[in-house]
Design an enzyme around this catalytic site. Structure first.
Site, PDB file in Angstrom:
ATOM      1  N   LYS A  91      -5.137  12.842  11.617  1.00 43.81           N
ATOM      2  CA  LYS A  91      -4.316  13.763  10.805  1.00 43.81           C
ATOM      3  C   LYS A  91      -5.134  14.979  10.378  1.00 43.81           C
ATOM      4  CE  LYS A  91      -1.027  10.276   9.252  1.00 43.81           C
ATOM      5  NZ  LYS A  91      -0.591   9.353   8.222  1.00 43.81           N
ATOM      6  N   ASN A 102      11.668   7.920  -0.998  1.00 43.32           N
ATOM      7  CA  ASN A 102      10.597   6.921  -1.007  1.00 43.32           C
ATOM      8  C   ASN A 102      10.229   6.636  -2.467  1.00 43.32           C
ATOM      9  OD1 ASN A 102       8.300   8.753  -1.868  1.00 43.32           O
ATOM     10  ND2 ASN A 102       9.084   9.836  -0.073  1.00 43.32           N
ATOM     11  N   LYS A 108      -3.409  18.373  11.660  1.00 46.24           N
ATOM     12  CA  LYS A 108      -2.821  19.215  10.602  1.00 46.24           C
ATOM     13  C   LYS A 108      -3.812  20.279  10.094  1.00 46.24           C
ATOM     14  CE  LYS A 108       0.237  15.446   9.160  1.00 46.24           C
ATOM     15  NZ  LYS A 108       1.202  14.976   8.185  1.00 46.24           N
ATOM     16  N   ASP A 165       9.814  12.052   6.315  1.00 42.17           N
ATOM     17  CA  ASP A 165       9.630  12.507   7.707  1.00 42.17           C
ATOM     18  C   ASP A 165      10.951  12.834   8.390  1.00 42.17           C
ATOM     19  OD1 ASP A 165       6.874  12.343   7.743  1.00 42.17           O
ATOM     20  OD2 ASP A 165       6.881  10.202   8.207  1.00 42.17           O
ATOM     21  N   LYS A 207      31.884  13.911  -0.420  1.00 39.16           N
ATOM     22  CA  LYS A 207      31.447  12.517  -0.345  1.00 39.16           C
ATOM     23  C   LYS A 207      32.098  11.834   0.864  1.00 39.16           C
ATOM     24  CE  LYS A 207      31.473   8.212  -2.866  1.00 39.16           C
ATOM     25  NZ  LYS A 207      32.236   7.408  -3.766  1.00 39.16           N
TER      26      LYS A 207
HETATM   27  N1  CTP Z   1       3.606  15.326   4.888  1.00 37.22           N
HETATM   28  C1  CTP Z   1       4.261  16.535   4.830  1.00 37.22           C
HETATM   29  N2  CTP Z   1       5.480  16.683   5.427  1.00 37.22           N
HETATM   30  C2  CTP Z   1       6.049  15.650   6.071  1.00 37.22           C
HETATM   31  C3  CTP Z   1       5.381  14.403   6.119  1.00 37.22           C
HETATM   32  C4  CTP Z   1       4.161  14.272   5.520  1.00 37.22           C
HETATM   33  O1  CTP Z   1       3.746  17.467   4.219  1.00 37.22           O
HETATM   34  N3  CTP Z   1       7.234  15.812   6.623  1.00 37.22           N
HETATM   35  C5  CTP Z   1       2.276  15.232   4.268  1.00 37.22           C
HETATM   36  C6  CTP Z   1       2.174  14.366   3.058  1.00 37.22           C
HETATM   37  O2  CTP Z   1       2.350  15.129   1.876  1.00 37.22           O
HETATM   38  C7  CTP Z   1       0.739  13.842   3.125  1.00 37.22           C
HETATM   39  C8  CTP Z   1       0.457  13.818   4.605  1.00 37.22           C
HETATM   40  O3  CTP Z   1       1.432  14.686   5.218  1.00 37.22           O
HETATM   41  O4  CTP Z   1      -0.187  14.702   2.515  1.00 37.22           O
HETATM   42  C9  CTP Z   1       0.471  12.510   5.336  1.00 37.22           C
HETATM   43  O5  CTP Z   1       1.669  11.850   5.155  1.00 37.22           O
HETATM   44  P1  CTP Z   1       1.891  10.455   5.891  1.00 37.22           P
HETATM   45  O6  CTP Z   1       3.254   9.940   5.554  1.00 37.22           O
HETATM   46  O7  CTP Z   1       0.723   9.543   5.683  1.00 37.22           O
HETATM   47  O8  CTP Z   1       1.768  10.856   7.406  1.00 37.22           O
HETATM   48  P2  CTP Z   1       2.681  11.465   8.460  1.00 37.22           P
HETATM   49  O9  CTP Z   1       2.063  12.754   8.861  1.00 37.22           O
HETATM   50  O10 CTP Z   1       4.084  11.530   7.994  1.00 37.22           O
HETATM   51  O11 CTP Z   1       2.496  10.454   9.671  1.00 37.22           O
HETATM   52  P3  CTP Z   1       2.934   8.898   9.809  1.00 37.22           P
HETATM   53  O12 CTP Z   1       4.129   8.714   8.907  1.00 37.22           O
HETATM   54  O13 CTP Z   1       3.231   8.747  11.239  1.00 37.22           O
HETATM   55  O14 CTP Z   1       1.740   8.101   9.365  1.00 37.22           O
END
Ligand code: CTP
Length: 401
Positions: free
Chosen positions: A338, A210, A342, A279, A289
């Protein structure tokens, strides 16, 4: 008039460069903020500005001689101990190199080496000297030893060259000093900040990730460090310099981030989870490769570990866990979910659909929400301001606990 340096004693070290005259103005600016300024000059500095000028401006005798205790009445040890901060302005290439190598052949170097104070160093020199690897290595050495270097500006230099090397703007130097001497209300905290972007590889040369650059984590780290906290960084890909903090571990994947966090998890008092963690990861990762073939390449993604959730689930009493939420709709509602799912204490929800907010920007459109449901709508604020707001909130939580 603000007096943010009230009752602070600042040692102003002046070395022999053309911008030494700007140190006169710097002494006035610090005094306007309430500071007492004591000037220490090198022999070469006196070729550019007379000690008398500083004596008139600051009302204090200038110290310049290691052995002349009668004249100045103060020893290098007193100068080293009895201050709130030492600023070297300007710092020449020669002075930087001597200091970085522990040489003490004048009063100012002796003061620095004997001091446990915070040190701010403002280099000013010709661009080629500044960019010389030897000088850069010496500056890095000083930074690793806790010296705060105020980077020079770019522009026309006294030597006629154009480039980086001109003494930083005096307002920037004063702001840095003010920040350094501000209260140390978080000195008992041992903070973990995760930052940057994780990468999930498909093969040795391809990955998904990202656009995170690590700016939020960096601003948080600077703010918490300036309030006295120990700052540990675990970060993925980033475009900032985390080397100057108490510890820095670079990782690649979400799994690696989780493993690194778990090593010292119980020691952290606050966890700020600013990293943008992917995610998903590839279900199948190969070491060779993948060769290009005609047609569609189908890859399967599987869910990655949610590092923040893991932290929340393992949270100890008294640990404060701060999560982030990047949202494009139902910002507060989604962020609140969240917090619960969490097990967080605080969440910073960013509306990344707004202009100038989100990845790579210097600002965010944010809400700060706590686990009791209190919502601070912060609006579009700089990432540094966001860090200050979070630090204040954590201070308040500690006072109330
Ligand atoms: N986060 C994490 N591990 C993941 C995904 C997210 O630790 N695999 C953490 C990020 O560091 C951030 C928080 O979760 O502090 C929220 O991330 P975000 O992308 O907004 O949310 P998600 O929990 O991934 O949910 P969604 O993408 O469905 O909004």
């Amino acid at each position: 008039m603000s007096e943010e340096l009230k009752d602070k004693t600042i040692i102003l070290g002046v070395t022999g460069g053309i911008s030494a005259y700007k140190a006169c103005e710097l002494s006035r600016m610090m005094m306007k903020e309430g500071a007492e300024v004591k000037v220490v000059m090198t022999e070469n500095a006196k070729k550019f500005v007379s000690p008398l000028t500083f004596q008139y401006l600051t009302g204090n005798k200038v110290a310049d001689d290691m052995y002349d205790l009668e004249e100045s009445g103060i020893s290098h040890i007193e100068l080293a101990d009895e201050n709130d901060l030492i600023v070297i302005c300007p710092a020449t290439a020669n002075f930087i190199s001597k200091y970085a190598n522990g040489i003490a052949d004048n009063l100012l170097l002796n003061v620095l080496l004997a001091s446990k104070s915070q040190i701010v160093l403002c280099p000013a020199m010709n661009v080629n000297m500044y960019e010389n690897t030897l000088i850069q290595n010496n500056l890095n050495k000083l930074v690793k030893n806790g010296v705060h270097v105020v980077d020079p500006d770019s522009g026309e230099l006294a030597c006629g060259w154009i480039g980086k090397g001109r003494l930083a703007n005096l307002d920037t130097i004063v702001e840095t000093i003010k920040k350094k001497v501000q209260n140390k209300s978080l000195e008992k905290e041992n903070i973990l900040i995760t930052a940057g972007a994780t990468r999930e590889y498909m093969d040795p040369v391809r990955f998904i990730s990202n656009p995170s650059t690590g700016i939020v984590g960096y601003c948080m780290a600077e703010e918490f460090q300036s309030k006295g906290a120990k700052v540990n960084i675990i970060a993925g890909y980033n475009e900032v310099n985390f080397e100057k903090f108490d510890s820095y571990k670079k990782i690649t994947t979400a799994e690696e981030m989780k493993n690194e966090i778990s090593k010292n998890f119980n020691k952290y008092t606050v966890v700020i989870k600013a990293a943008a963690v992917g995610d998903y990861r590839f279900s199948r990762r190969v070491n060779k490769k993948i060769k290009k073939t005609d047609g569609v390449l189908k890859m399967e993604l599987e869910e990655n570990i949610d590092v923040l959730k893991y932290i929340g689930e393992n949270k100890k009493e008294n640990q404060i866990v701060v999560g982030f939420a990047a949202e494009t709709e139902k910002i507060v509602e989604n962020a609140k979910k969240k917090i619960i799912s969490k097990n967080l204490d605080l969440i910073i929800a960013n509306d990344i659909s707004k202009k100038n907010s989100g990845f790579g920007e210097n600002s965010n459109f944010s809400f700060l929400i706590d686990s009791s449901g209190n919502i601070d709508e912060l609006g579009l604020i700089s990432k540094s301001e966001l860090a200050r707001t979070l630090a204040t909130k954590i201070e308040q939580m500690r006072q109330n606990s």
